[in-house]
Design an enzyme around this catalytic site. Sequence first.
Site, PDB file in Angstrom:
ATOM      1  N   ASP B  11       0.754  -1.349  -0.170  1.00 39.76           N
ATOM      2  CA  ASP B  11       0.142   0.007   0.033  1.00 39.76           C
ATOM      3  C   ASP B  11       0.944   1.124  -0.045  1.00 39.76           C
ATOM      4  OD1 ASP B  11      -1.950  -1.789   0.049  1.00 39.76           O
ATOM      5  OD2 ASP B  11      -2.729  -1.080   1.975  1.00 39.76           O
ATOM      6  N   ASP B 130     -13.628  -7.213  -5.028  1.00 38.76           N
ATOM      7  CA  ASP B 130     -13.641  -7.498  -3.536  1.00 38.76           C
ATOM      8  C   ASP B 130     -14.793  -8.096  -3.301  1.00 38.76           C
ATOM      9  OD1 ASP B 130     -11.175  -5.925  -3.128  1.00 38.76           O
ATOM     10  OD2 ASP B 130     -11.978  -4.091  -2.602  1.00 38.76           O
TER      11      ASP B 130
END
Lengths: 228, 273
Positions: B11, B130
């Site tokens: 990230d 997701d």
Amino acid sequence: MPPSSIDPRGPDETLEVVVVDYDAGNLRSVRRALEHAGARAIVSDDPRAVSAARAVVLPGVGAASETMEKLRQRRLVEPLLDVIASGRPFLGVCMGMQALFDFSEEGGSHPCLGVLPGRVVRFETDAPVPHMGWNTLDVVSSHPLLAGIESGAHVYFVHSYYPVPGEAAMVVAETEYGGRFASVVARDNVMATQFHPEKSGRTGLAIYANFVTLARARTGAAAGPAPR
Amino acid sequence: MLTKRIIPCFDVDGGRVVKGVSFVDLRDAGDPVALARAYDAGGADELVFLDITASHEGRESTYQMIAETADQVFIPLTVGGGVRTPGDMRRMLEHGADKVGVNTAAVERPALIEEGARRFGSQCIVVSIDAKQIPSAGGGPRWRVYTHGGRRETERDAIEWAREATERGAGELLVTSMDSDGHQSGYDLELLRQVAEVVEVPVIASGGAGEPEHLYLALTEGGAHAVLAASIFHFGHYDISTLKRYLADRGVAVRPAADGAPVAETEVPDARP
């Protein structure tokens, strides 16, 4: 170009390689890989720059018909054929390899550059297409482009079509994916890989280094940058 | 033989890695270039950067970060997060990304996948899904698609969306189980299996890796072609060469970690983009 005094090697020892820009992405990595190999990489879509090149890399991703269309639009076909006919070192990568053959069956049947005999066909396999990821080379004939690289070396592929060379003699390495296909070919001054050496880690960088070494040797005294 | 891929995921926020790693001994664990080089040397097959930057200024540093990483790391690089238009895709690709991940924007406007695939090729469009399991009245498990980093539920069925995304031109699917993500108790194998069954493109498993066995199961029983992992590396329990040896010992084809760098530490002139 920076002043030559900065470069300890001096400009005369730096091979200048033109990377053909026809809006096909991935040029940055190709340029950096060539620089890593000690060459000076010029990314250009200028037909004159290609014509004048000491050595050329034709990279590429995308579809065959689009590739040929873009090369024609940018008037790059003749310069590329000139470079190849004149015996100057030439490396085709991925789509840049496929474009060298007679024709591609991608999206119908499209004539390509016709430098190498053979055609480009789609994978017919139950495995996922595109063939994407790291696969191994099986070196079937010795060539300086693969100097120091042995069968079993892993390289990175992304493609749905592959070339079927018209002459077995030009096949340098093969790869297995629902059958064997030619992953490296070479004939005279023309060399090509179906995988992306610029994305193949250490092995790929070695291939660019071999190309630069080979190009330096073949261009001999003319290895420096073109006079301007 | 085509090998299964191990893909570390970072990230990044404003050009800095915000999920640190401990297996590599780095003076600056937030430096994406240093991290990418270390993982390349360690045998990573690809790298994924997920940009969580909110501000416009921060996104400029993301592009800079992509460029600097791509200049020094010669393995495939995927960047996702905040990609909304073909223009966003172009900028990432121009800065050196090989593939672009799309998630929310593709769910909201699926034509984005076609536009990206047509302009840049399917091979560089990774659709990230997701998925969260929903209670179903018999007939086996079902999963719903979530967007906005998992904060917003949609009406879409995850398996249906996987099929549609590939029909529209996705070259790869990155499938994250929200139920498993962060728990380190294993990937959602049933989700992976069902996605892999309906699509022809490679499936990257994500969410839940904590033990080497989890990777093995995703790549075998789950039918995944690659495994994305963050915590298993970030918490320093395993390095990539250990994981690859584990997989190879169990008959999974992997690229040996030793095939990674050491790439010569040549300083190249003109390091700036």
